[in-house]
Motif scaffolding. Sequence first.
Motif, short mmCIF file in Angstrom:
data_model
loop_
_atom_site.label_atom_id
_atom_site.label_comp_id
_atom_site.label_asym_id
_atom_site.label_seq_id
_atom_site.Cartn_x
_atom_site.Cartn_y
_atom_site.Cartn_z
N ASP A 112 -6.35 17.07 -7.46
CA ASP A 112 -7.02 15.77 -7.45
C ASP A 112 -8.35 15.92 -6.72
N VAL A 113 -9.36 15.20 -7.19
CA VAL A 113 -10.72 15.40 -6.69
C VAL A 113 -11.22 14.13 -6.00
N PHE A 114 -11.81 14.32 -4.83
CA PHE A 114 -12.35 13.23 -4.01
C PHE A 114 -13.84 13.45 -3.78
N THR A 115 -14.58 12.37 -3.59
CA THR A 115 -15.96 12.46 -3.12
C THR A 115 -15.94 12.87 -1.65
N ASP A 116 -16.69 13.90 -1.30
CA ASP A 116 -16.72 14.42 0.06
C ASP A 116 -17.72 13.62 0.89
N VAL A 117 -17.24 12.73 1.77
CA VAL A 117 -18.15 11.88 2.54
C VAL A 117 -18.86 12.65 3.64
N ILE A 118 -18.34 13.80 4.02
CA ILE A 118 -19.03 14.60 5.03
C ILE A 118 -20.32 15.16 4.45
N VAL A 119 -20.25 15.67 3.23
CA VAL A 119 -21.44 16.19 2.55
C VAL A 119 -22.46 15.08 2.32
N LEU A 120 -21.98 13.87 2.04
CA LEU A 120 -22.86 12.75 1.71
C LEU A 120 -23.13 11.83 2.91
N LYS A 121 -22.73 12.25 4.09
CA LYS A 121 -22.86 11.40 5.28
C LYS A 121 -24.31 11.00 5.54
N MET A 123 -17.81 17.32 -3.71
CA MET A 123 -16.41 16.98 -3.94
C MET A 123 -15.50 17.80 -3.03
N VAL A 124 -14.33 17.25 -2.75
CA VAL A 124 -13.28 17.96 -2.03
C VAL A 124 -11.99 17.78 -2.83
N CYS A 125 -11.25 18.86 -2.99
CA CYS A 125 -10.06 18.85 -3.82
C CYS A 125 -8.80 18.91 -2.98
N ILE A 143 -13.20 10.00 -0.55
CA ILE A 143 -12.71 8.83 -1.28
C ILE A 143 -12.29 9.28 -2.68
N THR A 144 -11.19 8.72 -3.13
CA THR A 144 -10.60 9.13 -4.41
C THR A 144 -11.60 8.98 -5.54
N LEU A 193 0.83 -1.19 0.00
CA LEU A 193 0.00 0.00 0.00
C LEU A 193 0.87 1.25 0.00
N LYS A 194 0.53 2.22 -0.85
CA LYS A 194 1.29 3.47 -0.95
C LYS A 194 0.41 4.64 -0.49
N GLY A 195 1.06 5.75 -0.13
CA GLY A 195 0.32 6.92 0.32
C GLY A 195 1.04 8.20 -0.05
N ALA A 196 0.31 9.31 0.02
CA ALA A 196 0.89 10.62 -0.26
C ALA A 196 0.23 11.65 0.64
N TYR A 197 1.03 12.57 1.17
CA TYR A 197 0.50 13.68 1.94
C TYR A 197 0.09 14.80 0.97
N VAL A 198 -1.11 15.33 1.17
CA VAL A 198 -1.66 16.33 0.27
C VAL A 198 -2.29 17.46 1.08
N LEU A 199 -2.47 18.60 0.44
CA LEU A 199 -3.10 19.76 1.07
C LEU A 199 -4.51 19.94 0.53
N ILE A 200 -5.46 20.20 1.44
CA ILE A 200 -6.83 20.51 1.01
C ILE A 200 -6.81 21.81 0.21
N GLU A 201 -7.46 21.78 -0.95
CA GLU A 201 -7.48 22.93 -1.86
C GLU A 201 -8.75 23.74 -1.66
N ASP A 202 -8.64 25.04 -1.79
CA ASP A 202 -9.81 25.92 -1.77
C ASP A 202 -10.78 25.48 -2.86
#
Length: 199
Positions: A156-165, A112-114, A142-143, A79-88
């Motif tokens: 990079d764009v992710f599905t925002d699980v907080i919005v869809l909780k 979505m969250v970027c 989630i990616t 399993l691989k990972g990367a540290y990223v910054l939340i985008e405006d």
Amino acid sequence: MIGRHRDVVMPNMLTDKTKYNGSEANDIAVLVLSSPIPRTNCTETIDFASETPQAGSWALTTGWGQIVDSINGFYPETLKGAYVLIEDHESCRKAYDKKWACGPNTTVTNEMVCVHGKNQGPCRGDSGGPLVSISDKQLIGITSWSVHCGHPYFPDVFTDVIVLKDWILRTRNSVHVPSTAFFMNVGAHGNYTDELKVG
């Protein structure tokens, strides 16, 4: 796919987001598995974040996707990972307004969250993988999609699980899932499953 051995657990039921229409919006589904995932030191539940982190917050994305963006690229054994910054969000939306650089389904929506990884981030085969906050180790997203792995200009764009909780919890309750539910990305490249602690 679970842990370092990437074991497969077959779904018994799949419920996708009702608004999913073939675009990249609402790129999520809830799975009910035919058998439970055994708990080991490689598998654990994760809580939802209480809110989408502010722009500039650090997060971690992980997956089994390619190391280098290439049709003939190889997939890692671990399993691989990367540290990223939340985008405006507005900056992300404006970046993808450049239709000459993207496909027809790259509109950034409220679900979505970027993130920006500055030459690192999710790649081919990582779709459905988790985005986790660094500060409290909770699930943010989630990616979902991007135009290039760790592109210097396009987030990079992710599905925002907080919005869809609320939808996730309603769906979990409607199919009588026990104390855990499972969700995944349902786009063209969705192939990753995560376990949520939801009650």
